[in-house]
Structures are given as structure tokens and as C-alpha cells.
Design an enzyme around this catalytic site. Structure first.
Site, short mmCIF file in Angstrom:
data_model
loop_
_atom_site.label_atom_id
_atom_site.label_comp_id
_atom_site.label_asym_id
_atom_site.label_seq_id
_atom_site.Cartn_x
_atom_site.Cartn_y
_atom_site.Cartn_z
N GLN A 100 20.21 45.92 -3.63
CA GLN A 100 20.24 45.18 -4.94
C GLN A 100 19.84 46.07 -6.08
O GLN A 100 20.06 45.94 -7.23
CB GLN A 100 19.30 43.94 -5.01
CG GLN A 100 19.45 42.88 -3.96
CD GLN A 100 18.09 42.34 -3.88
OE1 GLN A 100 17.73 41.20 -4.45
NE2 GLN A 100 17.35 42.64 -2.72
N ASP A 103 20.41 51.94 -9.02
CA ASP A 103 19.90 53.46 -9.29
C ASP A 103 20.51 54.76 -8.64
O ASP A 103 20.27 55.87 -8.87
CB ASP A 103 18.46 53.58 -9.28
CG ASP A 103 18.03 53.30 -7.84
OD1 ASP A 103 18.65 53.39 -6.70
OD2 ASP A 103 17.05 52.62 -7.72
N HIS A 118 24.45 44.51 -6.83
CA HIS A 118 24.41 44.12 -8.37
C HIS A 118 24.88 45.36 -9.33
O HIS A 118 24.49 45.39 -10.36
CB HIS A 118 22.78 43.99 -8.64
CG HIS A 118 22.29 42.78 -8.26
ND1 HIS A 118 20.76 42.46 -8.07
CD2 HIS A 118 22.81 41.77 -7.54
CE1 HIS A 118 20.75 41.38 -7.37
NE2 HIS A 118 21.78 40.86 -7.19
N CYS A 126 34.42 47.10 -19.30
CA CYS A 126 34.70 46.36 -20.47
C CYS A 126 34.32 45.09 -20.31
O CYS A 126 34.64 44.11 -19.25
CB CYS A 126 36.31 46.44 -20.63
SG CYS A 126 36.75 45.47 -21.86
N CYS A 129 37.97 42.77 -20.70
CA CYS A 129 39.06 42.75 -19.45
C CYS A 129 38.38 43.15 -18.27
O CYS A 129 38.96 42.91 -17.26
CB CYS A 129 40.26 43.74 -19.97
SG CYS A 129 39.84 45.50 -20.11
N CYS A 148 41.32 47.84 -24.94
CA CYS A 148 41.79 46.30 -25.17
C CYS A 148 40.85 45.98 -26.26
O CYS A 148 41.16 44.52 -26.87
CB CYS A 148 41.33 45.43 -24.07
SG CYS A 148 39.84 44.91 -24.01
N GLY A 185 11.35 46.04 0.60
CA GLY A 185 11.11 46.32 -0.91
C GLY A 185 11.91 45.12 -1.98
O GLY A 185 12.46 45.49 -3.13
N SER A 187 11.79 40.97 -3.46
CA SER A 187 10.90 39.70 -3.48
C SER A 187 11.49 38.77 -3.21
O SER A 187 10.88 37.69 -2.76
CB SER A 187 10.36 39.51 -4.92
OG SER A 187 11.78 39.38 -5.74
N ALA A 229 7.35 51.03 1.60
CA ALA A 229 8.37 51.59 2.28
C ALA A 229 8.41 52.94 2.84
O ALA A 229 8.71 53.47 3.86
CB ALA A 229 9.82 51.20 1.61
#
Ligand code: OAD
Length: 245
Positions: A100, A103, A118, A126, A129, A148, A185, A187, A229
Site C-alpha cells: 500500500q 515510497d 495505492h 493528469c 485525462c 489536455c 506493518g 493497520s 518488521a
């Protein structure tokens, strides 16, 4: 750490393995999580910074916030948790990361393949578009525009938006097909991503959770390690390596 509860004799190097991660795996690199007491959403309003409506209301504020986060992410380095996954992937050739996180730390540690549910903070697309910004173009903290006429925005999934369909389907398939699933790691609160550990287990995977705090999945996990972790993953790698290599 009690790795004794892991039935190593049931596993082999041919097993399919998924490493599913959330913001907690990057915490030891110095990147803030979202829902911890000192996390982003304790200080900032997610609806202002991480929603299409927030962006439309104040695009400059949103771009500045993401530019700052991208800068922090670039300065940090993958930690022992990410590197342990790289080692795990040498042991289990049929393994993948589903994250998720936005980075890029998994990729920078050499984890591969990585499904980014994510999106990625180092890309822009954009708002109108959906076209990606030319990767050669430098991402600035100020507004820039697509051909555009639409505004460029971070290529991340915001509240109220759908996850990229192909990536979500691939992540779901990998989760229901795997024999070992690590939930690291997270939730386990934001859906549909949070569904994956449940799906993996319902389809027969052995699910190992690693999180210093309990989550809505903890009671159901086959094994739950309540520690960071970066401590647990390297030790677990040693245990798996000794048992299977
Ligand atoms: P959260 O901030 O909700 O959860 C982070 C989890 O990491 C918590 O359960 C912590 O206990 C745990 N944690 C903290 N330090 C850790 C460590 N060293 N080792 C292991 N675990 C640790 O982050 P996510 O679950 O990733 O989405 O949140 C999911 C999504 O919600 C994010 O992708 C983001 C957020 O809003 C968007 O921005 C759309």
C-alpha cells in the site's frame, strides 16, 4: 520471538509467497505512518490532502504536501525489513510484494515484482485525462498542466477513488493462490487492500502478521509477531532459510 509456531515442515521453496505491506514497514526508514498516534492523520485532515475534492479546493496545498513527502522518501533508505524480503525472495523464487506504500522503498531494496496498490508518490498523472506526466519532466511543488489542459496530480489513490483495477485483480489472485502470506506493518483498516490477508487465509494460506500493535486481523492470524518488521523479518528469514534451504 516465537517462530516455533510456524510449521516449517509443511513448506517448501516452491511455495508461492506474498509479502503484503503497509506504512509500518517504512517506519524504521523514518517515514511516518498514517494511523499511529504520531502519524499523518493525527496532524492533517485526509480529506483536505488525500481526496479529489481536497485537490480541487486547494491544489497547491496538496502538491506541496506530496512534494515534501516525496523529498523525505527520496532521502530515506530501505531498512532491514525490506532487505530481509530481498533475501526471502532468493529463497522463494515464486514470491511477490503487494504494497500500500507509495515510497518506492521495496523496489529500491531490490524486491521484485512489487504491486503498488495505492500508486507511487514519485509519479504524476493528469487529473482530467489520466495520462502520466513524462517521466523526464521534473515534478515540482507547483502546478503544472497536461496537454489536455488538466492539472497534474500525484499518481496515488485518494479516499473515494478506485484502486487500479488490473493491479488489484493481480494482487487478489496472488493472495488466493499463495501458501504463505506475510501481512507486515498495516493497520488492516483500509479496504479493499485490507481484505487481502483474510482472502489469503480463507483460501488456505498460512498468514503471518508482523506489527507491534494489534489489528482487526490479529486474532485470526496463524502467527502474530508484536514487534517491528526490521527486527522480526531478518530473524524469520534465518529460520526459514535454516529449515528449507
Ligand atoms: P497505517 O498508518 O494505517 O498503519 C501502520 C501500521 O504499522 C500500524 O498498525 C502500526 O502499528 C504499524 N507499525 C508501526 N511501526 C511498525 C514497524 N516498525 N514494524 C511493523 N509495523 C509497524 O498504514 P497503512 O495500513 O499502510 O492510503 O494504511 C493504509 C492506507 O491508509 C495507506 O496506504 C494510506 C492511508 O490513508 C492513502 O493515502 C490512500
Amino acid at each position: 520471538m516465537n517462530a516455533l509456531r510456524i510449521p516449517f515442515d509443511k513448506f517448501s521453496k516452491e511455495n508461492r509467497v506474498v509479502f503484503f505491506s503497509g506504512a509500518g514497514i517504512s517506519a524504521e526508514s523514518g517515514i511516518s505512518t498514517f494511523r499511529d498516534p504520531d502519524g499523518y492523520w493525527a496532524k492533517y485532515d485526509p480529506m483536505k490532502l488525500a481526496s479529489p475534492e481536497g485537490f480541487q479546493q486547494n491544489p497547491k496545498l496538496v502538491l506541496r504536501w506530496y512534494a515534501e513527502r516525496a523529498k523525505v522518501a527520496r532521502k530515506t533508505k530501505p531498512n532491514l525489513g525490506h532487505h530481509a524480503i530481498t533475501n526471502f525472495q532468493k529463497l522463494f523464487s515464486r514470491s511477490m510484494v503487494i504494497t500500500q506504500n507509495v515510497d518506492s522503498l521495496h523496489a529500491r531494496a531490490g524486491n521484485e515484482p512489487v504491486l503498488e496498490l495505492h500508486g507511487n508518490i514519485h509519479r504524476q498523472k493528469c487529473f482530467k485525462c489520466g495520462d502520466l506526466m513524462n517521466p523526464e519532466q521534473k515534478i515540482e511543488a507547483t502546478l503544472s498542466y497536461c496537454n489536455c489542459g488538466g492539472m497534474f496530480r500525484p499518481d496515488v489513490v485518494w479516499f473515494g477513488e478506485n484502486l487500479p483495477r488490473r493491479i488489484l485483480l493481480e494482487a487478489y489472485q496472488a493472495s488466493i493462490d499463495c501458501q504463505i502470506f506475510f501481512s507486515i506493518g498495516t493497520s488492516t483498516q483500509i479496504y479493499p487492500a485490507a481484505q487481502l490477508p483474510f482472502e489469503a487465509q480463507n483460501h488456505g494460506a498460512f498468514v503471518i502478521e508482523i506489527n507491534p500493535e494489534p489489528t482487526p486481523f490479529s486474532n485470526q492470524a496463524d502467527v502474530s509477531f508484536r514487534a517491528p518488521a526490521g527486527e522480526v523479518l531478518p530473524k524469520l528469514y534465518e529460520e526459514f532459510h535454516a529449515a528449507l534451504a
